[in-house]
Design a protein around this motif. Structure first.
Motif, PDB file in Angstrom:
ATOM      1  N   SER A 268       0.824  -1.214   0.000  1.00 22.87           N
ATOM      2  CA  SER A 268       0.000   0.000   0.000  1.00 22.87           C
ATOM      3  C   SER A 268       0.857   1.263   0.000  1.00 22.87           C
ATOM      4  O   SER A 268       0.538   2.236  -0.685  1.00 22.87           O
ATOM      5  N   LYS A 269       1.953   1.228   0.731  1.00 25.22           N
ATOM      6  CA  LYS A 269       2.842   2.399   0.761  1.00 25.22           C
ATOM      7  C   LYS A 269       3.440   2.660  -0.618  1.00 25.22           C
ATOM      8  O   LYS A 269       3.619   3.807  -1.021  1.00 25.22           O
ATOM      9  N   GLY A 270       3.742   1.587  -1.336  1.00 27.22           N
ATOM     10  CA  GLY A 270       4.241   1.755  -2.695  1.00 27.22           C
ATOM     11  C   GLY A 270       3.183   2.304  -3.627  1.00 27.22           C
ATOM     12  O   GLY A 270       3.471   3.136  -4.499  1.00 27.22           O
ATOM     13  N   LEU A 271       1.948   1.857  -3.446  1.00 23.55           N
ATOM     14  CA  LEU A 271       0.855   2.315  -4.306  1.00 23.55           C
ATOM     15  C   LEU A 271       0.552   3.799  -4.134  1.00 23.55           C
ATOM     16  O   LEU A 271       0.018   4.438  -5.045  1.00 23.55           O
ATOM     17  N   GLU A 272       0.898   4.359  -2.996  1.00 24.35           N
ATOM     18  CA  GLU A 272       0.659   5.789  -2.779  1.00 24.35           C
ATOM     19  C   GLU A 272       1.475   6.656  -3.731  1.00 24.35           C
ATOM     20  O   GLU A 272       1.128   7.823  -3.967  1.00 24.35           O
ATOM     21  N   PHE A 273       2.544   6.075  -4.299  1.00 24.32           N
ATOM     22  CA  PHE A 273       3.419   6.843  -5.196  1.00 24.32           C
ATOM     23  C   PHE A 273       3.384   6.334  -6.631  1.00 24.32           C
ATOM     24  O   PHE A 273       3.898   6.998  -7.527  1.00 24.32           O
ATOM     25  N   ASN A 274       2.797   5.184  -6.850  1.00 22.50           N
ATOM     26  CA  ASN A 274       2.835   4.573  -8.181  1.00 22.50           C
ATOM     27  C   ASN A 274       1.900   5.279  -9.164  1.00 22.50           C
ATOM     28  O   ASN A 274       0.770   5.623  -8.818  1.00 22.50           O
ATOM     29  N   GLU A 275       2.374   5.477 -10.398  1.00 23.21           N
ATOM     30  CA  GLU A 275       1.595   6.196 -11.400  1.00 23.21           C
ATOM     31  C   GLU A 275       1.331   5.362 -12.662  1.00 23.21           C
ATOM     32  O   GLU A 275       0.893   5.909 -13.666  1.00 23.21           O
ATOM     33  N   SER A 276       1.593   4.052 -12.606  1.00 21.43           N
ATOM     34  CA  SER A 276       1.420   3.236 -13.808  1.00 21.43           C
ATOM     35  C   SER A 276       0.532   2.013 -13.614  1.00 21.43           C
ATOM     36  O   SER A 276      -0.160   1.598 -14.547  1.00 21.43           O
ATOM     37  N   LEU A 277       0.527   1.411 -12.435  1.00 20.70           N
ATOM     38  CA  LEU A 277      -0.169   0.140 -12.234  1.00 20.70           C
ATOM     39  C   LEU A 277      -1.677   0.286 -12.400  1.00 20.70           C
ATOM     40  O   LEU A 277      -2.294   1.182 -11.820  1.00 20.70           O
ATOM     41  N   SER A 298      -4.872   3.729   0.013  1.00 24.01           N
ATOM     42  CA  SER A 298      -3.624   4.134  -0.642  1.00 24.01           C
ATOM     43  C   SER A 298      -3.903   4.699  -2.022  1.00 24.01           C
ATOM     44  O   SER A 298      -3.213   5.615  -2.483  1.00 24.01           O
ATOM     45  N   ILE A 299      -4.918   4.186  -2.692  1.00 27.00           N
ATOM     46  CA  ILE A 299      -5.314   4.702  -4.001  1.00 27.00           C
ATOM     47  C   ILE A 299      -5.930   6.093  -3.841  1.00 27.00           C
ATOM     48  O   ILE A 299      -5.677   7.007  -4.638  1.00 27.00           O
ATOM     49  N   LYS A 300      -6.701   6.262  -2.790  1.00 25.36           N
ATOM     50  CA  LYS A 300      -7.325   7.561  -2.537  1.00 25.36           C
ATOM     51  C   LYS A 300      -6.275   8.636  -2.297  1.00 25.36           C
ATOM     52  O   LYS A 300      -6.434   9.788  -2.727  1.00 25.36           O
ATOM     53  N   ARG A 301      -5.176   8.275  -1.630  1.00 25.08           N
ATOM     54  CA  ARG A 301      -4.133   9.254  -1.305  1.00 25.08           C
ATOM     55  C   ARG A 301      -3.265   9.610  -2.508  1.00 25.08           C
ATOM     56  O   ARG A 301      -2.456  10.527  -2.427  1.00 25.08           O
ATOM     57  N   ASN A 302      -3.414   8.854  -3.583  1.00 27.34           N
ATOM     58  CA  ASN A 302      -2.565   9.071  -4.758  1.00 27.34           C
ATOM     59  C   ASN A 302      -3.399   9.654  -5.901  1.00 27.34           C
ATOM     60  O   ASN A 302      -4.058   8.924  -6.640  1.00 27.34           O
ATOM     61  N   MET A 307      -4.936   3.024 -11.107  1.00 26.10           N
ATOM     62  CA  MET A 307      -5.477   1.716 -10.753  1.00 26.10           C
ATOM     63  C   MET A 307      -6.913   1.547 -11.239  1.00 26.10           C
ATOM     64  O   MET A 307      -7.770   2.402 -11.008  1.00 26.10           O
ATOM     65  N   GLU A 308      -7.146   0.421 -11.925  1.00 21.70           N
ATOM     66  CA  GLU A 308      -8.473   0.115 -12.453  1.00 21.70           C
ATOM     67  C   GLU A 308      -9.091  -1.124 -11.818  1.00 21.70           C
ATOM     68  O   GLU A 308     -10.307  -1.241 -11.745  1.00 21.70           O
ATOM     69  N   GLU A 309      -8.258  -2.037 -11.344  1.00 18.82           N
ATOM     70  CA  GLU A 309      -8.810  -3.301 -10.832  1.00 18.82           C
ATOM     71  C   GLU A 309      -7.952  -3.835  -9.692  1.00 18.82           C
ATOM     72  O   GLU A 309      -6.744  -4.003  -9.838  1.00 18.82           O
ATOM     73  N   ILE A 310      -8.586  -4.105  -8.570  1.00 18.40           N
ATOM     74  CA  ILE A 310      -7.958  -4.790  -7.442  1.00 18.40           C
ATOM     75  C   ILE A 310      -8.781  -6.033  -7.140  1.00 18.40           C
ATOM     76  O   ILE A 310      -9.992  -5.948  -6.916  1.00 18.40           O
ATOM     77  N   ILE A 331     -13.269   9.718  -6.403  1.00 18.35           N
ATOM     78  CA  ILE A 331     -12.032  10.358  -6.855  1.00 18.35           C
ATOM     79  C   ILE A 331     -11.438   9.615  -8.047  1.00 18.35           C
ATOM     80  O   ILE A 331     -10.906  10.217  -8.982  1.00 18.35           O
ATOM     81  N   HIS A 332     -11.556   8.291  -8.012  1.00 21.75           N
ATOM     82  CA  HIS A 332     -11.011   7.436  -9.080  1.00 21.75           C
ATOM     83  C   HIS A 332     -12.135   6.562  -9.643  1.00 21.75           C
ATOM     84  O   HIS A 332     -12.234   5.382  -9.320  1.00 21.75           O
ATOM     85  N   PRO A 333     -12.995   7.123 -10.467  1.00 24.84           N
ATOM     86  CA  PRO A 333     -14.162   6.377 -10.961  1.00 24.84           C
ATOM     87  C   PRO A 333     -13.801   5.189 -11.859  1.00 24.84           C
ATOM     88  O   PRO A 333     -14.668   4.356 -12.121  1.00 24.84           O
ATOM     89  N   GLN A 334     -12.566   5.089 -12.299  1.00 21.70           N
ATOM     90  CA  GLN A 334     -12.158   3.950 -13.118  1.00 21.70           C
ATOM     91  C   GLN A 334     -11.886   2.703 -12.280  1.00 21.70           C
ATOM     92  O   GLN A 334     -11.728   1.601 -12.810  1.00 21.70           O
TER      93      GLN A 334
END
Length: 433
Positions: A268-277, A298-302, A307-310, A331-334
């Motif tokens: 989750s900490k990594g996902l806060e900064f990731n811009e491609s996954l 973590s997605i909300k904070r970024n 991110m489209e699918e978890i 915030i992230h409707p996708q």
């Protein structure tokens, strides 16, 4: 026909006659490229039954000589781009013959030689071939070939130099942590692979960390399947560092890797900064609702998250989790998160959630005297029949003509999506009702 009449008059066409009967064991036929315009006129005295004719628009061979037949059929190699040889008991010896063919073929792009027990000698032959970098191959499937760590070292040598292969499947083999170290080195050096499948091997902590070290230096890999291994929380920690730095990966599957909430915290900490996954699969890991909540927050904070699918489809969540998820999706409707079920949800609520979305759209179309396809086209700014899954999900959530919940949008995507990651509604009926 009179005896004085010539057998092949040159001034008029005659109906084509049947060739004389031949022994079936000696007659071979190979048509590489059929003529559209029909048989061309031949000079007088030339027989199409005995001579080999090669012209720009026609390649037709009928002969009693096996060698000539085989040589003629080589002309059709330009049209063969996919070769499926899985489960054929090729083994080590057959690999040599296969590679010899590949050295002479410059058109084949997809090769599947999975489940052929190629072993170490087979891996050596393939590795030597790949290091030449002369093949036209783009996609190579080597699943289930009893490759062990020694073979991983050979593949490291091959793919550290090979930049042509784009998709590689090494799943269902016997790689362990030592193999993970070799393959991690390969990832650090390779500049061609875009998709790698290492699922169903035996990577544990040491191998997982080595693979992640390689990923930190890799800039081309987009899709990575590591499911059914044993990364554990230490492997998840290393992966979290990769996600913080990597900007090329769009799909990661780490299902069934013994990752608990402790490992999810690091991811989750990594996902806060990731811009491609875009896709993260965590199915069949011992993650609780608390871990799932950390993931979506973590997605909300970024704000730059794509991110489209978890996939956490073994996790039972609460209505409170659903409310938090609704806030994230605002915030992230996708984004679409797949979980097992909602605790305490009544059957009536479940039924409302799963109302057939196509029926709702058809009802709207009927009321406004348009077609269903007109509705879908209105979602796409350029009016085309195809959209990416993420753009389609975002458009469906944001549109207010036919309000839908994430479950219904997910069902629409299952119906309309293709394996390419695109939603295609061109096949829907276009008649107005």
């Amino acid at each position: 026909m009179d005896n004085d009449e010539p057998l092949e008059p040159e001034t008029k066409d005659e109906p084509e006659t049947e060739p004389a009967a031949q022994n079936s064991d000696e007659t071979f036929y190979c048509e590489a490229e059929a003529s559209v315009a029909g048989e061309k006129e031949k000079p007088g005295g030339e027989s199409s039954e005995t001579d080999l004719e090669i012209e720009d628009t026609e390649k037709l061979f009928t002969t009693g000589q096996r060698e000539l037949y085989l040589e003629a059929c080589k002309l059709s190699n330009t049209s063969v781009v996919t070769l499926e040889l899985a489960d054929n008991c090729i083994m080590e010896e057959g690999t040599l013959s296969l590679v010899q063919m590949l050295q002479e073929n410059y058109y084949l792009q997809d090769l599947n030689i999975s489940n052929n027990d190629l072993g170490l000698k087979g891996a050596s032959t393939i590795s030597e071939f790949l290091q030449r970098n002369t093949s036209s191959l783009l996609n190579l499937q080597l699943s289930g070939n009893n490759f062990k760590d020694e073979a991983a070292e050979l593949f490291c040598q091959a793919f550290s130099a090979n930049y042509r292969i784009k998709t590689l499947d090494l799943s269902h083999n016997e790689f362990s942590d030592k193999g993970g170290e070799h393959l991690g080195q390969m990832l650090a050096l390779n500049i061609g692979l875009q998709s790698l499948d290492l699922s169903w091997n035996h990577f544990h902590t040491r191998g997982a960390v080595a693979l992640c070290n390689g990923l930190r230096a890799n800039v081309t890999l987009q899709k990575l399947d590591l499911s059914m291994n044993g990364f554990g929380n230490e492997g998840a920690t290393a992966l979290g560092e990769v996600l913080r730095l990597n900007n090329s990966l769009v799909y990661i599957d780490i299902s069934s890797n013994d990752i608990s909430n402790e490992g999810v915290i690091k991811i989750s900490k990594g996902l806060e900064f990731n811009e491609s996954l875009k896709v993260l699969k965590l199915f069949l890991n011992p993650v609780s609702m608390d871990g799932a909540t950390l993931l979506i927050l973590s997605i909300k904070r970024n704000p730059k998250s794509k991110m489209e699918e978890i996939d956490i489809s073994n996790v039972l969540v609460s209505e409170q989790f659903v409310k938090i998820l609704d806030g994230v999706c605002a915030i992230h409707p996708q984004l679409d998160v797949t979980y097992k079920a909602v605790q305490g949800f009544s059957a009536k609520k479940e039924l409302l959630l799963w109302t057939n979305p196509m029926k709702l759209i058809q009802s709207y179309a009927d009321q406004h005297q348009i077609t269903v396809i007109d509705f879908f086209k209105s979602l796409n700014p350029n009016g085309r029949m195809m959209m990416s899954v993420g753009d389609f999900r975002k458009a469906m959530i944001q549109q207010d003509k036919v309000p839908m919940n994430p479950y219904q949008v997910r069902e629409l995507i299952k119906k309309l999506a293709e394996k390419t990651g695109m939603v295609n509604f061109s096949f829907l009926k276009t008649e107005k009702r």
